[in-house]
Scaffold this motif. Sequence first.
Motif, PDB file in Angstrom:
ATOM      1  N   LYS A  18       0.834  -1.205   0.000  1.00 16.50           N
ATOM      2  CA  LYS A  18       0.000   0.000   0.000  1.00 16.50           C
ATOM      3  C   LYS A  18       0.867   1.252   0.000  1.00 16.50           C
ATOM      4  CE  LYS A  18      -4.001  -1.913   2.417  1.00 16.50           C
ATOM      5  NZ  LYS A  18      -4.784  -1.871   3.666  1.00 16.50           N
ATOM      6  N   ALA A  19       1.970   1.224   0.755  1.00 16.80           N
ATOM      7  CA  ALA A  19       2.869   2.375   0.791  1.00 16.80           C
ATOM      8  C   ALA A  19       3.493   2.616  -0.584  1.00 16.80           C
ATOM      9  CB  ALA A  19       3.953   2.158   1.846  1.00 16.80           C
ATOM     10  N   HIS A  20       3.881   1.538  -1.274  1.00 14.62           N
ATOM     11  CA  HIS A  20       4.457   1.682  -2.623  1.00 14.62           C
ATOM     12  C   HIS A  20       3.437   2.276  -3.588  1.00 14.62           C
ATOM     13  CE1 HIS A  20       8.433  -0.096  -2.269  1.00 14.62           C
ATOM     14  NE2 HIS A  20       7.923  -1.042  -1.494  1.00 14.62           N
ATOM     15  N   VAL A  21       2.208   1.804  -3.523  1.00  9.58           N
ATOM     16  CA  VAL A  21       1.163   2.311  -4.413  1.00  9.58           C
ATOM     17  C   VAL A  21       0.899   3.782  -4.135  1.00  9.58           C
ATOM     18  CG1 VAL A  21      -1.278   2.099  -5.005  1.00  9.58           C
ATOM     19  CG2 VAL A  21       0.115   0.051  -4.781  1.00  9.58           C
ATOM     20  N   LYS A  22       0.885   4.177  -2.866  1.00  9.00           N
ATOM     21  CA  LYS A  22       0.645   5.576  -2.503  1.00  9.00           C
ATOM     22  C   LYS A  22       1.756   6.468  -3.037  1.00  9.00           C
ATOM     23  CE  LYS A  22      -0.249   8.586   1.461  1.00  9.00           C
ATOM     24  NZ  LYS A  22       0.546   9.680   0.997  1.00  9.00           N
ATOM     25  N   VAL A  23       2.994   6.027  -2.909  1.00  6.98           N
ATOM     26  CA  VAL A  23       4.123   6.817  -3.417  1.00  6.98           C
ATOM     27  C   VAL A  23       4.011   6.975  -4.934  1.00  6.98           C
ATOM     28  CG1 VAL A  23       6.626   6.767  -3.769  1.00  6.98           C
ATOM     29  CG2 VAL A  23       5.679   6.291  -1.521  1.00  6.98           C
ATOM     30  N   GLU A  24       3.655   5.912  -5.643  1.00  9.59           N
ATOM     31  CA  GLU A  24       3.499   5.990  -7.095  1.00  9.59           C
ATOM     32  C   GLU A  24       2.400   6.970  -7.473  1.00  9.59           C
ATOM     33  OE1 GLU A  24       4.901   4.543  -9.863  1.00  9.59           O
ATOM     34  OE2 GLU A  24       6.515   3.760  -8.631  1.00  9.59           O
ATOM     35  N   LYS A  25       1.283   6.914  -6.763  1.00 14.33           N
ATOM     36  CA  LYS A  25       0.145   7.791  -7.056  1.00 14.33           C
ATOM     37  C   LYS A  25       0.509   9.251  -6.794  1.00 14.33           C
ATOM     38  CE  LYS A  25      -4.780   8.084  -6.186  1.00 14.33           C
ATOM     39  NZ  LYS A  25      -5.909   7.581  -5.413  1.00 14.33           N
TER      40      LYS A  25
END
Length: 131
Positions: free
Chosen positions: A21-28
């Motif tokens: 979830k943290a990786h997805v948030k950073v990408e977004k």
Amino acid sequence: MADPQGTSKPINFVHQDEIWKAHVKVEKDSAAIWPKKWGSLTEAYKEYERESVKLKEVLRAELPSDLAARPLTPTEKIIQVAASPPVPQTTQALIGWRSGHSYLQLKKYATVNHARHSFLKDLGWPLDACS
């Protein structure tokens, strides 16, 4: 892949999910910020494309007639296919039946010569230089 000695630690799926979830948030967030930081690059690229199209048009207009593309030659003028000999009666005679005629040989243009050269001899090195 399974650990052959069985020394691997148990996997915490909740922790792995939080990391994802943290990786997805950073990408977004990065995708939202990118146009503000680097959006000028897209304009520079569009300008480069426009200049490139203009240069291609100028080069086409200035192309001499001897460098212009020639019309394609029809393949019928280049390749002539001769009639095949009659099909053999037996399956054993079928193997290589077309290559038995000189005008239907596969190697029509030149023979293949396999030269016996040694890379080491060409360089003047001793034969035991590479093992």
